[in-house]
Design a protein around this motif. Sequence first.
Motif, PDB file in Angstrom:
ATOM      1  N   GLY A  39      48.780  49.990 -18.771  1.00  0.00           N
ATOM      2  CA  GLY A  39      47.838  49.125 -18.079  1.00  0.00           C
ATOM      3  C   GLY A  39      47.602  49.614 -16.671  1.00  0.00           C
ATOM      4  O   GLY A  39      46.580  50.220 -16.366  1.00  0.00           O
ATOM      5  N   PHE A  40      48.567  49.359 -15.763  1.00  0.00           N
ATOM      6  CA  PHE A  40      48.482  49.789 -14.377  1.00  0.00           C
ATOM      7  C   PHE A  40      49.848  50.273 -13.916  1.00  0.00           C
ATOM      8  O   PHE A  40      50.857  49.625 -14.195  1.00  0.00           O
ATOM      9  N   LEU A 133      37.846  59.625  -7.915  1.00  0.00           N
ATOM     10  CA  LEU A 133      38.030  59.042  -9.241  1.00  0.00           C
ATOM     11  C   LEU A 133      38.244  60.163 -10.244  1.00  0.00           C
ATOM     12  O   LEU A 133      37.538  61.168 -10.216  1.00  0.00           O
ATOM     13  N   ILE A 134      39.224  59.988 -11.112  1.00  0.00           N
ATOM     14  CA  ILE A 134      39.469  60.935 -12.202  1.00  0.00           C
ATOM     15  C   ILE A 134      39.622  60.117 -13.480  1.00  0.00           C
ATOM     16  O   ILE A 134      40.399  59.152 -13.520  1.00  0.00           O
ATOM     17  N   ILE A 135      38.886  60.484 -14.511  1.00  0.00           N
ATOM     18  CA  ILE A 135      38.978  59.815 -15.810  1.00  0.00           C
ATOM     19  C   ILE A 135      39.217  60.884 -16.865  1.00  0.00           C
ATOM     20  O   ILE A 135      38.454  61.848 -16.968  1.00  0.00           O
ATOM     21  N   VAL A 136      40.259  60.712 -17.641  1.00  0.00           N
ATOM     22  CA  VAL A 136      40.633  61.700 -18.668  1.00  0.00           C
ATOM     23  C   VAL A 136      40.526  61.066 -20.051  1.00  0.00           C
ATOM     24  O   VAL A 136      41.168  60.045 -20.329  1.00  0.00           O
ATOM     25  N   ASP A 137      39.701  61.675 -20.882  1.00  0.00           N
ATOM     26  CA  ASP A 137      39.526  61.250 -22.283  1.00  0.00           C
ATOM     27  C   ASP A 137      39.142  59.780 -22.419  1.00  0.00           C
ATOM     28  O   ASP A 137      39.400  59.155 -23.457  1.00  0.00           O
ATOM     29  N   ARG A 138      38.564  59.206 -21.373  1.00  0.00           N
ATOM     30  CA  ARG A 138      38.156  57.795 -21.376  1.00  0.00           C
ATOM     31  C   ARG A 138      39.324  56.886 -21.759  1.00  0.00           C
ATOM     32  O   ARG A 138      39.125  55.795 -22.303  1.00  0.00           O
ATOM     33  N   HIS A 139      40.515  57.363 -21.399  1.00  0.00           N
ATOM     34  CA  HIS A 139      41.744  56.641 -21.714  1.00  0.00           C
ATOM     35  C   HIS A 139      42.578  56.363 -20.474  1.00  0.00           C
ATOM     36  O   HIS A 139      43.236  55.324 -20.365  1.00  0.00           O
ATOM     37  N   THR A 140      42.558  57.301 -19.535  1.00  0.00           N
ATOM     38  CA  THR A 140      43.389  57.203 -18.336  1.00  0.00           C
ATOM     39  C   THR A 140      42.538  57.503 -17.105  1.00  0.00           C
ATOM     40  O   THR A 140      41.745  58.451 -17.115  1.00  0.00           O
ATOM     41  N   ALA A 141      42.715  56.709 -16.055  1.00  0.00           N
ATOM     42  CA  ALA A 141      41.967  56.919 -14.817  1.00  0.00           C
ATOM     43  C   ALA A 141      42.907  56.850 -13.628  1.00  0.00           C
ATOM     44  O   ALA A 141      43.937  56.176 -13.669  1.00  0.00           O
ATOM     45  N   VAL A 153      46.479  54.322  -8.134  1.00  0.00           N
ATOM     46  CA  VAL A 153      46.720  53.484  -9.305  1.00  0.00           C
ATOM     47  C   VAL A 153      46.373  54.305 -10.535  1.00  0.00           C
ATOM     48  O   VAL A 153      45.281  54.852 -10.645  1.00  0.00           O
ATOM     49  N   LEU A 154      47.329  54.411 -11.438  1.00  0.00           N
ATOM     50  CA  LEU A 154      47.083  55.033 -12.731  1.00  0.00           C
ATOM     51  C   LEU A 154      46.702  53.911 -13.691  1.00  0.00           C
ATOM     52  O   LEU A 154      47.470  52.976 -13.896  1.00  0.00           O
ATOM     53  N   VAL A 155      45.507  53.991 -14.220  1.00  0.00           N
ATOM     54  CA  VAL A 155      44.956  52.908 -15.037  1.00  0.00           C
ATOM     55  C   VAL A 155      44.863  53.346 -16.493  1.00  0.00           C
ATOM     56  O   VAL A 155      44.245  54.370 -16.797  1.00  0.00           O
ATOM     57  N   THR A 156      45.472  52.562 -17.371  1.00  0.00           N
ATOM     58  CA  THR A 156      45.322  52.805 -18.808  1.00  0.00           C
ATOM     59  C   THR A 156      44.832  51.555 -19.538  1.00  0.00           C
ATOM     60  O   THR A 156      44.702  51.572 -20.761  1.00  0.00           O
ATOM     61  N   GLU A 157      44.597  50.482 -18.787  1.00  0.00           N
ATOM     62  CA  GLU A 157      44.033  49.272 -19.377  1.00  0.00           C
ATOM     63  C   GLU A 157      42.639  49.596 -19.927  1.00  0.00           C
ATOM     64  O   GLU A 157      41.735  49.972 -19.171  1.00  0.00           O
ATOM     65  N   PRO A 158      42.416  49.500 -21.243  1.00  0.00           N
ATOM     66  CA  PRO A 158      41.157  49.968 -21.841  1.00  0.00           C
ATOM     67  C   PRO A 158      39.905  49.368 -21.224  1.00  0.00           C
ATOM     68  O   PRO A 158      38.921  50.077 -20.990  1.00  0.00           O
ATOM     69  N   ALA A 159      39.920  48.069 -20.929  1.00  0.00           N
ATOM     70  CA  ALA A 159      38.716  47.426 -20.386  1.00  0.00           C
ATOM     71  C   ALA A 159      38.367  47.983 -19.005  1.00  0.00           C
ATOM     72  O   ALA A 159      37.194  48.193 -18.686  1.00  0.00           O
ATOM     73  N   VAL A 160      39.389  48.233 -18.183  1.00  0.00           N
ATOM     74  CA  VAL A 160      39.143  48.740 -16.840  1.00  0.00           C
ATOM     75  C   VAL A 160      38.697  50.200 -16.896  1.00  0.00           C
ATOM     76  O   VAL A 160      37.784  50.612 -16.171  1.00  0.00           O
TER      77      VAL A 160
END
Length: 266
Positions: A39-40, A133-141, A153-160
Amino acid sequence: MLRLAETLTELSRTLTAEAMSRPESAWQPSPSGERPDPGFAYVHGLPEIGEAIQRVVDGAKKEILTAQPDGPRPSAVLDKALAGVREQINAGVFMRTLYQHSTRFDEPTKDYVRTVAGYGGQVRTLAEFFDRLIIVDRHTAFIPANADRTVVVLVTEPAVVKFLTDMFERAWDRAEPYPFLPVRAADAAAEVIPDMRDAICKLLIEGRSDREIARRLGLSLRSLQSHIARLKDEYSAQHRLQLGYLMGRAEATGSTGNAPGPSRQP
């Protein structure tokens, strides 16, 4: 219209308080590679941030989207990045990068972009300010959690992640393809100076300092002050404060440029 910068700023502000109160939550991968806090998660310190980003980017399978603000990047940084970019693109990873318009006048950046384009990557530029901003495979940002970017912040929450990806796509649609021909700065200027000027005017009207405007647009302070000097002449403004007032009035009335100076005001 919601801008990429506004989105990232608001999201970062929301998460920063939690990041500061949870220093122990910095992500450390488990031996199996799984994230213990999906998630975060918060990564503190530049070395740790670099390692976390590299680890995720190295694992990319399909796509890497990046927004890189602050104008031209050092040539050593660009040279170091080329080998990794080529390896990932050759492995089938699609790469798109957003820079600011000011990079169009930087020779090392143009050389880098020309090489990356030859590999198959895509680069566009925007006049507006945006944060990293970095987004990898539309899974992790990855997004910054504080102003000096020493916490992310490492974001893996799908909606975010989906929301951030959508904002990147909207910014990408507004951006201009990076030019290679003509290569002269004077020719590139005709394409991007109007957008940069509009951004400068907006930030002046907001009351931003010269240093802040230069940082937000990726310009040198000297370059920014040259733009402001030309605007003062155009608006017949005697000083910076009056310039902001005259531009704000012109914006409110729908007029542009050649605003009346103080001697011609009613």
